[in-house]
Design a protein around this motif. Sequence first.
Motif, PDB file in Angstrom:
ATOM      1  N   MET A   1      21.967  94.228  18.861  1.00 20.97           N
ATOM      2  CA  MET A   1      21.769  93.027  19.637  1.00 20.97           C
ATOM      3  C   MET A   1      21.842  91.789  18.737  1.00 20.97           C
ATOM      4  O   MET A   1      22.451  90.797  19.128  1.00 20.97           O
ATOM      5  CB  MET A   1      20.416  93.129  20.357  1.00 20.97           C
ATOM      6  CG  MET A   1      20.136  91.974  21.240  1.00 20.97           C
ATOM      7  SD  MET A   1      21.127  92.106  22.708  1.00 20.97           S
ATOM      8  CE  MET A   1      20.281  91.056  23.769  1.00 20.97           C
ATOM      9  N   GLU A   2      21.230  91.884  17.553  1.00 14.44           N
ATOM     10  CA  GLU A   2      21.230  90.741  16.639  1.00 14.44           C
ATOM     11  C   GLU A   2      22.639  90.465  16.111  1.00 14.44           C
ATOM     12  O   GLU A   2      23.036  89.318  15.935  1.00 14.44           O
ATOM     13  CB  GLU A   2      20.277  90.985  15.479  1.00 14.44           C
ATOM     14  CG  GLU A   2      18.826  91.006  15.911  1.00 14.44           C
ATOM     15  CD  GLU A   2      17.919  91.477  14.784  1.00 14.44           C
ATOM     16  OE1 GLU A   2      18.412  91.771  13.681  1.00 14.44           O
ATOM     17  OE2 GLU A   2      16.720  91.538  15.029  1.00 14.44           O
ATOM     18  N   ILE A   3      23.408  91.523  15.887  1.00 14.50           N
ATOM     19  CA  ILE A   3      24.787  91.343  15.412  1.00 14.50           C
ATOM     20  C   ILE A   3      25.622  90.689  16.510  1.00 14.50           C
ATOM     21  O   ILE A   3      26.442  89.805  16.243  1.00 14.50           O
ATOM     22  CB  ILE A   3      25.385  92.707  14.991  1.00 14.50           C
ATOM     23  CG1 ILE A   3      24.636  93.239  13.783  1.00 14.50           C
ATOM     24  CG2 ILE A   3      26.870  92.574  14.701  1.00 14.50           C
ATOM     25  CD1 ILE A   3      25.047  94.635  13.383  1.00 14.50           C
ATOM     26  N   TYR A   4      25.421  91.070  17.751  1.00 17.13           N
ATOM     27  CA  TYR A   4      26.138  90.507  18.884  1.00 17.13           C
ATOM     28  C   TYR A   4      25.827  89.017  19.017  1.00 17.13           C
ATOM     29  O   TYR A   4      26.725  88.188  19.183  1.00 17.13           O
ATOM     30  CB  TYR A   4      25.762  91.267  20.157  1.00 17.13           C
ATOM     31  CG  TYR A   4      26.457  90.768  21.402  1.00 17.13           C
ATOM     32  CD1 TYR A   4      27.829  90.957  21.571  1.00 17.13           C
ATOM     33  CD2 TYR A   4      25.749  90.110  22.397  1.00 17.13           C
ATOM     34  CE1 TYR A   4      28.463  90.497  22.708  1.00 17.13           C
ATOM     35  CE2 TYR A   4      26.377  89.647  23.533  1.00 17.13           C
ATOM     36  CZ  TYR A   4      27.735  89.844  23.685  1.00 17.13           C
ATOM     37  OH  TYR A   4      28.375  89.382  24.812  1.00 17.13           O
ATOM     38  N   ILE A   5      24.577  88.628  18.913  1.00 17.48           N
ATOM     39  CA  ILE A   5      24.156  87.226  18.996  1.00 17.48           C
ATOM     40  C   ILE A   5      24.711  86.452  17.805  1.00 17.48           C
ATOM     41  O   ILE A   5      25.176  85.318  17.937  1.00 17.48           O
ATOM     42  CB  ILE A   5      22.611  87.129  19.068  1.00 17.48           C
ATOM     43  CG1 ILE A   5      22.112  87.706  20.395  1.00 17.48           C
ATOM     44  CG2 ILE A   5      22.164  85.674  18.924  1.00 17.48           C
ATOM     45  CD1 ILE A   5      20.609  87.818  20.500  1.00 17.48           C
TER      46      ILE A   5
END
Length: 118
Positions: A1-5
Amino acid sequence: MEIYIGAIALMFTGLGIWLALKLAQPKVHTVVIEKEVYVKGAADFQLNEHEFEKLGLSKRELEVLQLMAAGLNNQDIGARLFVSLNTIKTHSSRLFEKMEVSSRTQAVEKGRRLQIIP
């Protein structure tokens, strides 16, 4: 999720930088116009009587045109010819009408091209 954001944040950062560079560029478009300039010496100037009569200019309008070509404004022309400012404006407007031009620059250029003024 953090990589996507993080990827979305980088994408929007790049888009913001690109947009700022596009909007900051000046939208100046330079146009170069080349125009023939007729240059003749004033010493060998001969008034073209045929064109002068064809235009129907008066002697006073010719004087006003010559003073315009010398770079004088309406007030200076009036002072030189000992007439009022309104008289000079009338002579100028009739001169423009007879020569079929709309400005002083055009009148002087056409007068020189037709050899009415030096």
